[in-house]
Each structure stands twice: as C-alpha cells, then as structure tokens.
Design a protein around this motif. Structure first.
Motif, PDB file in Angstrom:
ATOM      1  N   SER A  63       0.851  -1.164  -0.009  1.00  0.00           N
ATOM      2  CA  SER A  63       0.012  -0.046   0.043  1.00  0.00           C
ATOM      3  C   SER A  63       0.993   1.309   0.105  1.00  0.00           C
ATOM      4  O   SER A  63       0.420   2.309  -0.710  1.00  0.00           O
ATOM      5  CB  SER A  63      -1.009  -0.018   1.064  1.00  0.00           C
ATOM      6  N   THR A  64       1.976   1.030   0.746  1.00  0.00           N
ATOM      7  CA  THR A  64       2.806   2.400   0.720  1.00  0.00           C
ATOM      8  C   THR A  64       3.396   2.505  -0.583  1.00  0.00           C
ATOM      9  O   THR A  64       3.686   3.654  -0.991  1.00  0.00           O
ATOM     10  CB  THR A  64       3.957   2.258   1.800  1.00  0.00           C
ATOM     11  N   GLU A  65       3.959   1.470  -1.444  1.00  0.00           N
ATOM     12  CA  GLU A  65       4.436   1.393  -2.739  1.00  0.00           C
ATOM     13  C   GLU A  65       3.235   2.061  -3.712  1.00  0.00           C
ATOM     14  O   GLU A  65       3.715   2.743  -4.792  1.00  0.00           O
ATOM     15  CB  GLU A  65       4.733   0.204  -2.797  1.00  0.00           C
ATOM     16  N   ALA A  66       2.263   1.703  -3.344  1.00  0.00           N
ATOM     17  CA  ALA A  66       0.876   2.098  -4.431  1.00  0.00           C
ATOM     18  C   ALA A  66       0.267   3.564  -3.933  1.00  0.00           C
ATOM     19  O   ALA A  66      -0.851   3.586  -4.418  1.00  0.00           O
ATOM     20  CB  ALA A  66      -0.062   0.935  -4.359  1.00  0.00           C
ATOM     21  N   GLY A  67       1.074   4.178  -2.820  1.00  0.00           N
ATOM     22  CA  GLY A  67       0.384   5.349  -2.342  1.00  0.00           C
ATOM     23  C   GLY A  67      -0.628   5.203  -1.713  1.00  0.00           C
ATOM     24  O   GLY A  67      -1.758   5.833  -1.866  1.00  0.00           O
TER      25      GLY A  67
ATOM     26  N   SER B  35       0.522  -7.643  16.516  1.00  0.00           N
ATOM     27  CA  SER B  35      -0.264  -7.176  15.673  1.00  0.00           C
ATOM     28  C   SER B  35      -1.023  -5.824  16.035  1.00  0.00           C
ATOM     29  O   SER B  35      -1.647  -5.326  14.937  1.00  0.00           O
ATOM     30  CB  SER B  35      -1.049  -8.349  15.055  1.00  0.00           C
ATOM     31  N   LEU B  36      -1.342  -5.675  17.307  1.00  0.00           N
ATOM     32  CA  LEU B  36      -2.219  -4.634  17.611  1.00  0.00           C
ATOM     33  C   LEU B  36      -1.306  -3.353  17.157  1.00  0.00           C
ATOM     34  O   LEU B  36      -1.981  -2.417  16.806  1.00  0.00           O
ATOM     35  CB  LEU B  36      -2.306  -4.423  19.234  1.00  0.00           C
ATOM     36  N   GLY B  37      -0.079  -3.460  17.436  1.00  0.00           N
ATOM     37  CA  GLY B  37       0.589  -2.005  17.169  1.00  0.00           C
ATOM     38  C   GLY B  37       0.874  -1.726  15.591  1.00  0.00           C
ATOM     39  O   GLY B  37       0.633  -0.729  14.979  1.00  0.00           O
ATOM     40  N   GLU B  38       1.010  -3.055  14.918  1.00  0.00           N
ATOM     41  CA  GLU B  38       0.819  -2.874  13.359  1.00  0.00           C
ATOM     42  C   GLU B  38      -0.230  -2.461  12.687  1.00  0.00           C
ATOM     43  O   GLU B  38      -0.227  -1.790  11.757  1.00  0.00           O
ATOM     44  CB  GLU B  38       1.533  -4.334  12.765  1.00  0.00           C
ATOM     45  N   GLU B  39      -1.465  -2.997  13.260  1.00  0.00           N
ATOM     46  CA  GLU B  39      -2.719  -2.650  12.776  1.00  0.00           C
ATOM     47  C   GLU B  39      -3.090  -1.121  13.118  1.00  0.00           C
ATOM     48  O   GLU B  39      -3.583  -0.281  12.346  1.00  0.00           O
ATOM     49  CB  GLU B  39      -3.955  -3.471  13.251  1.00  0.00           C
ATOM     50  N   ALA B  40      -2.577  -0.817  14.339  1.00  0.00           N
ATOM     51  CA  ALA B  40      -2.609   0.725  14.725  1.00  0.00           C
ATOM     52  C   ALA B  40      -2.064   1.604  13.670  1.00  0.00           C
ATOM     53  O   ALA B  40      -2.394   2.802  13.297  1.00  0.00           O
ATOM     54  CB  ALA B  40      -2.091   1.093  16.136  1.00  0.00           C
ATOM     55  N   ARG B  41      -0.735   1.166  13.260  1.00  0.00           N
ATOM     56  CA  ARG B  41       0.163   1.842  12.199  1.00  0.00           C
ATOM     57  C   ARG B  41      -0.866   1.963  10.939  1.00  0.00           C
ATOM     58  O   ARG B  41      -0.530   3.034  10.233  1.00  0.00           O
ATOM     59  CB  ARG B  41       1.175   1.159  12.112  1.00  0.00           C
ATOM     60  N   VAL B  42      -1.266   1.130  10.633  1.00  0.00           N
ATOM     61  CA  VAL B  42      -2.246   0.894   9.189  1.00  0.00           C
ATOM     62  C   VAL B  42      -3.329   1.970   9.709  1.00  0.00           C
ATOM     63  O   VAL B  42      -3.485   2.396   8.633  1.00  0.00           O
ATOM     64  CB  VAL B  42      -2.685  -0.426   8.931  1.00  0.00           C
ATOM     65  N   ALA B  43      -4.149   1.750  10.581  1.00  0.00           N
ATOM     66  CA  ALA B  43      -5.134   2.704  10.771  1.00  0.00           C
ATOM     67  C   ALA B  43      -4.702   4.176  11.044  1.00  0.00           C
ATOM     68  O   ALA B  43      -5.581   5.130  10.328  1.00  0.00           O
ATOM     69  CB  ALA B  43      -5.813   2.222  12.294  1.00  0.00           C
ATOM     70  N   ARG B  44      -3.582   4.435  11.529  1.00  0.00           N
ATOM     71  CA  ARG B  44      -3.153   5.820  11.423  1.00  0.00           C
ATOM     72  C   ARG B  44      -2.902   6.338  10.007  1.00  0.00           C
ATOM     73  O   ARG B  44      -3.260   7.413   9.716  1.00  0.00           O
ATOM     74  CB  ARG B  44      -1.950   5.924  12.306  1.00  0.00           C
ATOM     75  N   THR B  45      -2.408   5.513   9.303  1.00  0.00           N
ATOM     76  CA  THR B  45      -1.844   5.806   7.914  1.00  0.00           C
ATOM     77  C   THR B  45      -3.278   5.988   7.134  1.00  0.00           C
ATOM     78  O   THR B  45      -3.330   6.833   6.124  1.00  0.00           O
ATOM     79  CB  THR B  45      -1.275   4.540   7.237  1.00  0.00           C
ATOM     80  N   ALA B  46      -4.366   5.259   7.445  1.00  0.00           N
ATOM     81  CA  ALA B  46      -5.607   5.363   6.717  1.00  0.00           C
ATOM     82  C   ALA B  46      -6.415   6.836   7.180  1.00  0.00           C
ATOM     83  O   ALA B  46      -7.661   6.981   6.906  1.00  0.00           O
ATOM     84  CB  ALA B  46      -6.542   4.271   6.996  1.00  0.00           C
TER      85      ALA B  46
END
Length: 172
Positions: free
Chosen positions: A75-79, A113-124
C-alpha cells in the motif's frame, strides 16, 4: 528482478523439500519479503493460510502477521491504496484470532499485531482506532504499545486546533 525473486522462492521450496509444507511456504515468503518483493511474499503467506488447519499449526500466526506487513508495504508503494490498507488490517486481526485460537505464537505476534494494525489505521487517517489499538497493546504489557501511544499523543497535540477539533467532533 521479478523473475530472480520468483527463482529465490522456488529454490527455497526445492531445497526445503524435507521441511513441512507450512514451513517451506513461509520461508519462501520470508525470502521474497527480504528482497522487497511484497506481492510474491503475500502470495506465499496466503498459501500457508490456505492449508488445512492441521497442516499449519506452527506458522499460521507468522503467515498472517507477515501477510499484513507485506500488504502494508504494498500500500505504501501504491500510494496508500485503501483496499490494501483494509486487507492489511484484516490480516493483523486474523493474527490475533489465530493466536487466541491456539495456533503457535511463540513470538507473541498476536500482541505485536495490535501495534501494526494501529500503524495501518493511522496511515488510513483512522486516529480513533489507532489510539484504541495502541492502548490495548499497552494493556497487554507491551512497552512498544506505551511508547507508540506517547508518540501518537505528541502528534495529536502538535496538530492545528481546527484539524484536532474536526477529529474530536464525533467523540462523546
């Protein structure tokens, strides 16, 4: 490059012929991830998760967690493509479900995975979910969750008041 990366994955599969299939597929995905071929890595991690449950007792949580990381990288590579972010979040949720469901999790990837998902949520832009996920990670005794929560709060406090007001508008 793609052909070379696929060759790496195939070599791992061939050389690891004596290993259980879940380990062989997971290692092929890990090799692809290491050379930043996130699409191929995701395919291998999905193959692990597609195996019957009794054939993936050792690497299910690892595969789901790594799938989330591969999808987030894609997703980072695809913007920041939202469908990839959504898929990444689902993979991290699946990591926790597998861990709770009794699949091997010696690395405590369910909590990570909680922290990884949090990072994804924040990015979104989903700050509320990010805060809840980091807070939950912190409650599980994760020092990383506590630090991430502090960084998130610092970022929020540095936000312009109009942006922050908009963010907090729907909160009770």
């Amino acid at each position: 490059h793609a052909e070379r990366h696929a060759l790496f994955g195939n070599q791992v599969e061939e050389q690891g012929a004596s290993l259980p299939i879940e380990v062989r597929l997971y290692l092929a995905g890990a090799v692809a991830f290491a050379v930043a071929d996130h699409g191929l890595a995701a395919e291998y991690f999905q193959k692990v998760l597609a195996l019957p449950a009794n054939q993936r007792a050792l690497r299910s949580t690892w595969a789901a967690y790594s799938l989330g990381r591969a999808l987030f990288a894609m997703s980072t590579e695809a913007g920041a493509a939202s469908d990839l972010l959504t898929q990444a979040r689902k993979a991290f949720e699946q990591t926790r479900q597998l861990s709770i469901g009794g699949f091997s999790d010696p690395l405590e990837l369910g909590v990570a995975s909680l922290g990884e998902e949090a990072r994804v949520a924040r990015t979104a832009g989903d700050w509320n979910s990010a805060i809840e996920l980091y807070a939950t990670q912190n409650l599980h005794g994760s020092a990383v969750g506590y630090t991430s929560l502090k960084v998130l709060m610092a970022d929020l406090s540095a936000m312009p008041e109009t942006e922050l007001a908009e963010l907090l508008k729907n909160k009770p």
